[in-house]
Design a protein around this motif. Structure first.
Motif, mmCIF file in Angstrom:
data_model
loop_
_atom_site.group_PDB
_atom_site.id
_atom_site.type_symbol
_atom_site.label_atom_id
_atom_site.label_comp_id
_atom_site.label_asym_id
_atom_site.label_seq_id
_atom_site.Cartn_x
_atom_site.Cartn_y
_atom_site.Cartn_z
ATOM 1 N N TYR A 18 1.038 -1.087 0.305
ATOM 2 C CA TYR A 18 0.455 -0.327 -0.024
ATOM 3 C C TYR A 18 1.037 1.702 -0.159
ATOM 4 O O TYR A 18 2.316 1.182 -0.116
ATOM 5 N N GLY A 19 0.282 2.564 -0.011
ATOM 6 C CA GLY A 19 1.143 3.761 -0.050
ATOM 7 C C GLY A 19 0.820 4.680 -1.368
ATOM 8 O O GLY A 19 -0.522 4.574 -1.774
ATOM 9 N N ASP A 20 1.472 5.309 -1.728
ATOM 10 C CA ASP A 20 1.538 6.647 -2.496
ATOM 11 C C ASP A 20 1.981 7.118 -3.262
ATOM 12 O O ASP A 20 3.428 7.141 -3.116
ATOM 13 N N PHE A 21 1.831 7.113 -4.647
ATOM 14 C CA PHE A 21 2.719 7.923 -5.134
ATOM 15 C C PHE A 21 3.602 9.405 -4.976
ATOM 16 O O PHE A 21 2.481 10.023 -5.263
ATOM 17 N N VAL A 22 5.122 9.620 -5.307
ATOM 18 C CA VAL A 22 5.328 11.108 -4.553
ATOM 19 C C VAL A 22 5.353 11.909 -6.125
ATOM 20 O O VAL A 22 6.783 11.460 -7.119
ATOM 21 N N SER A 23 4.604 12.823 -5.872
ATOM 22 C CA SER A 23 5.111 13.622 -7.227
ATOM 23 C C SER A 23 5.038 15.351 -6.576
ATOM 24 O O SER A 23 4.437 15.600 -5.306
ATOM 25 N N ASN A 24 5.356 16.038 -7.253
ATOM 26 C CA ASN A 24 6.210 17.862 -6.947
ATOM 27 C C ASN A 24 6.328 17.784 -5.869
ATOM 28 O O ASN A 24 6.530 18.591 -5.133
ATOM 29 N N PHE A 25 7.253 17.073 -5.640
ATOM 30 C CA PHE A 25 8.763 16.709 -4.862
ATOM 31 C C PHE A 25 9.222 17.942 -4.289
ATOM 32 O O PHE A 25 9.678 18.395 -3.070
ATOM 33 N N LEU A 26 8.922 19.138 -4.799
ATOM 34 C CA LEU A 26 9.500 20.204 -4.664
ATOM 35 C C LEU A 26 8.748 21.054 -4.195
ATOM 36 O O LEU A 26 9.066 22.519 -3.416
ATOM 37 N N SER A 27 7.651 20.783 -3.434
ATOM 38 C CA SER A 27 6.416 21.796 -2.783
ATOM 39 C C SER A 27 6.091 21.387 -2.522
ATOM 40 O O SER A 27 5.930 20.220 -1.638
ATOM 41 N N VAL A 28 7.090 22.081 -0.498
ATOM 42 C CA VAL A 28 6.166 21.766 0.345
ATOM 43 C C VAL A 28 5.088 21.731 0.780
ATOM 44 O O VAL A 28 4.965 21.235 1.236
ATOM 45 N N ASN A 29 4.327 21.856 0.152
ATOM 46 C CA ASN A 29 2.402 21.957 -0.274
ATOM 47 C C ASN A 29 2.347 20.630 -0.011
ATOM 48 O O ASN A 29 1.682 19.513 0.713
ATOM 49 N N LYS A 30 2.644 20.406 -1.368
ATOM 50 C CA LYS A 30 2.607 18.811 -1.595
ATOM 51 C C LYS A 30 3.390 17.686 -1.066
ATOM 52 O O LYS A 30 2.642 16.612 -0.521
ATOM 53 N N ARG A 31 4.373 18.238 0.169
ATOM 54 C CA ARG A 31 4.753 17.189 0.348
ATOM 55 C C ARG A 31 3.845 16.933 2.252
ATOM 56 O O ARG A 31 3.910 15.670 2.955
ATOM 57 N N ILE A 32 3.667 17.742 2.575
ATOM 58 C CA ILE A 32 3.014 17.826 3.128
ATOM 59 C C ILE A 32 1.634 16.808 2.583
ATOM 60 O O ILE A 32 1.461 16.304 4.005
ATOM 61 N N ALA A 33 1.061 17.078 2.541
ATOM 62 C CA ALA A 33 0.178 16.221 1.964
ATOM 63 C C ALA A 33 0.319 14.990 1.679
ATOM 64 O O ALA A 33 -0.642 14.296 1.708
ATOM 65 N N ILE A 34 1.202 14.506 1.150
ATOM 66 C CA ILE A 34 1.713 13.379 1.002
ATOM 67 C C ILE A 34 1.553 12.625 1.864
ATOM 68 O O ILE A 34 1.429 11.805 2.225
#
Length: 320
Positions: free
Chosen positions: A188-204
């Motif tokens: 299980y889990g999720d794919f990482v995208s837009n790693f350079l965005s702090v907002n996206k990293r918090i969301a993931i």
């Protein structure tokens, strides 16, 4: 008394922050003693994934696809991010442990470790209100903002990693994923995208946490963590799959302990960053399904790319 406590915490942090394996085990061991601190369990799995990614860099597809300098830069990026977060987070955990033992909040000690005012206030709030979900989200917010300036926006990481074609390609097609394995062979889990965005990293981070603590799945992830030793090798979980798909190597087979030179953690990110309300909002999950097929399909692409690049290089040498 305070100097003795501070020195002890610094010593313990240094001991457990030697490499990916030691810090992963430290997070997990802390969670075993204090399961109310959910972030520690999340951190143990994120750290495991970093170890798998590091070891991948020495496997055949990556050796063919990336130059030695590129692989070294990627390794140092994984290692630096995880080392840097542990350097900030582990003192928080030990001070929480001390506060529980003394039955009084001692989070003023966090100032001796240059921890952000934001997360210090959140620890005091947790000690009053015992809101486990809010503290979990606060720690995710803290760690992702923590690495923004000293790593994500700093050279040489920006030039040698984040602006390179291999990284941009992985980012666009979501090659990387945070995996939560089970002893039943399901991932299980999720794919990482837009790693350079702090907002996206918090969301993931919040999405992975929601999957990790999903009532029907949590016992499976906890059982895996309890029964499978940390090695940095994908065989940790592939042993439960029908067909192991990667070469078997421990992380310590390839990497010595890295000496870090990052000193920017003295800067309090919350002093110049506005805290966004959405960072504390729950991240919705459309559905929770195993991602074995999609994850390994993407890994096959990497294998094909490596094979193609190896063939082109071989033909060039023959022509020469």
């Amino acid at each position: 008394m305070i100097p003795l406590i501070v020195n002890y915490i610094k010593e313990q942090t240094k001991i457990h922050n030697q490499n990916n394996v030691t810090r992963t085990k430290a997070y997990l061991n802390f969670y075993e003693r204090f399961p109310e601190i959910k972030w520690s369990f999340l951190a143990s799995f994120v750290s495991r994934n970093a170890g798998w990614n590091m070891t991948d860099l020495q496997s055949e597809p990556y050796v063919q696809f990336l130059s030695e300098d590129q692989r070294k830069s990627l390794y140092l990026t994984y290692e630096s991010i995880n080392w840097y977060i542990f350097q900030d987070a582990y003192p928080q955990l030990l001070i929480y442990q001390l506060s529980v033992e003394k039955e009084t909040p001692l989070f003023f000690l966090l100032k001796h470790f240059q921890v952000s005012n934001f997360v210090e206030e959140e620890w005091y709030r947790y000690f009053r209100e015992h809101d486990e979900e809010r503290l979990l989200y606060a720690q995710i917010i803290n760690e992702q903002n923590l690495i923004e300036q000293p790593i994500m926006e700093k050279q040489p990481y920006k030039r040698k990693v984040f602006r390179t074609i291999p990284f941009q390609g992985q980012n666009m097609v979501h090659f990387n994923a945070v995996l939560l394995p089970t002893e039943q062979g399901k991932l299980y889990g999720d794919f990482v995208s837009n790693f350079l965005s702090v907002n996206k990293r918090i969301a993931i981070g919040k999405r992975i946490a929601n999957i990790l603590f999903y009532p029907n799945l949590y016992p499976l992830f906890k059982s895996f963590a309890d029964h499978v030793d940390v090695t940095g090798d994908r065989m940790e979980y592939e042993q439960f799959m029908e067909t192991p798909l990667t070469q078997s190597h421990n992380l310590t087979d390839f990497y010595r302990d890295t000496q870090h030179q990052i000193n920017d953690y003295r800067v309090d990110w919350s002093a110049y960053t506005k805290i966004k309300r959405r960072w504390f909002k729950e991240e919705p999950l459309k559905s929770i399904k195993p991602i074995n097929h999609s994850f390994y399909k993407k890994r096959q692409w990497i294998k094909h790319l490596g094979t193609m690049k190896g063939s082109i290089k071989h033909e060039s040498v023959e022509k020469s």
